[in-house]
Design an enzyme around this catalytic site. Structure first.
Site, PDB file in Angstrom:
ATOM      1  CE  LYS A  67     -36.086 116.957 -66.535  1.00  0.00           C
ATOM      2  NZ  LYS A  67     -35.250 117.730 -65.584  1.00  0.00           N
ATOM      3  CE  LYS A 123     -35.470 112.808 -65.623  1.00  0.00           C
ATOM      4  NZ  LYS A 123     -34.829 113.740 -64.685  1.00  0.00           N
TER       5      LYS A 123
END
Length: 325
Positions: A196, A249
């Site tokens: 992330k 992500k």
């Protein structure tokens, strides 16, 4: 005309049926995970200003939303909660009557066919907007793990099928896996936000989740967008700690990272097609600058081609309709 000796690749592109016959990457409704923002209150179905087509939904409208997903053929949903009350430790995240816990119980009762994924984080529940415990302006790692375990266990108790921790604290998968096992939830998988990045593409989500940091930023725990090898180290740690799925992500600007993660690890790979990626296309489509259907389907297919097995996307409802045409 001279008869050149060359390969005629266009033979396999002549018609749509021919192109479909040899298509290497195929997108299906089963690949799609729809994010939903559940809020406290009554009779609320309010569009998020920066995310056209995405809504804050109160519990009295939630079942209708889930039934619509079921009708469209979407089989998975990830639940984000937006509480009315916040405090320094994000206690509503692990409260038995918290908004996510209530939403999970309601979905499992009325639309049991859906796979319910619980986002496990603290940022939208803390008054400071960070994903952990803060002391003297510093986000503390290990004390945050204790609260994340409480949150994961409470979500599993409410009926979540999958726990998806998104906080990027070191050791969060190991702690949550141990906590779930210790409380009798050994069969509940962990879908880790393993990779992330500290991305500018999250802006509209923070509008939707009311989760903007009240000081500083999240660069001390989310990843530097310039780093590739760090992503592999993060994913490797999560696999070793017991992650069942790996999320990358954002997705669109990190397709290279997705491919590397997929090539190196056997766990199912999830692309998170984040809010900024969604809103840019929506804005361009509303201005008539792009063909929304074509660009969305191309984008989602690119994520599959890069190695994604599943895609969390705000486009899921539209994509499901287009896939049925």
């Amino acid at each position: 005309m001279v008869n050149y000796d060359f390969k005629r690749h266009r033979r396999l592109r002549r018609t749509e049926s021919m192109r479909a016959l040899v298509r290497e990457t195929k997108l299906s409704k089963d690949d799609l995970i729809y994010p939903i923002f559940v809020v406290e209150g009554e009779d609320i179905r309010k569009e998020v200003p920066s995310m056209p087509g995405v809504y804050h939904v109160s519990l009295d409208h939630l079942t209708e939303e889930m039934q619509q997903l079921e009708t469209l053929g979407i089989r998975s949903v990830i639940v984000f909660g937006v509480p009315q009350e916040k405090d320094a430790h994000g206690s509503q995240a692990y409260c038995e009557t918290g908004i996510v816990q209530q939403a999970i119980r309601q979905i499992k009762r009325y639309v049991p066919s859906l796979t319910v994924i619980a986002d496990t984080c603290l940022c939208q529940y803390t008054d400071h907007g960070h994903c952990g415990v803060v002391e003297n302006g510093e986000i503390l790692n290990d004390p945050s793990l204790e609260l994340l375990v409480e949150t994961a266990v409470s979500q599993a108790k409410a009926g979540a099928d999958i726990i998806a921790p998104s906080n990027m604290m070191d050791g969060f998968v190991a702690a949550i896996r141990h906590g779930l096992d210790e409380h009798g939830y050994k069969d509940i998988p962990v879908m880790s936000y393993a990779v992330k990045y500290a991305s500018a593409f999250y802006g509209p989500f923070r509008d939707a989740a009311h989760s903007s940091p009240q000081f500083g930023d999240r660069k001390a725990y989310q990843m530097d967008p310039a780093n590739r090898l760090e992503a592999i180290r993060e994913a490797e740690s999560d696999v070793e700690e017991g992650a069942d799925f790996l999320i990358v992500k954002p997705a669109l600007s990190y397709l290279d990272i997705m491919r590397e993660v997929k090539d190196r690890f056997n766990a199912p790979l999830v692309a998170y097609n984040v809010s900024g990626e969604y809103s840019m296309i929506k804005a361009a489509a509303q201005n008539g600058w792009v063909n929304e259907k074509e660009i969305v389907m191309e984008k989602l297919t690119s994520m599959k081609r890069a190695g994604a097995d599943l895609i969390i996307t705000y486009h899921a409802k539209d994509a499901a309709q287009w896939l049925s045409e």
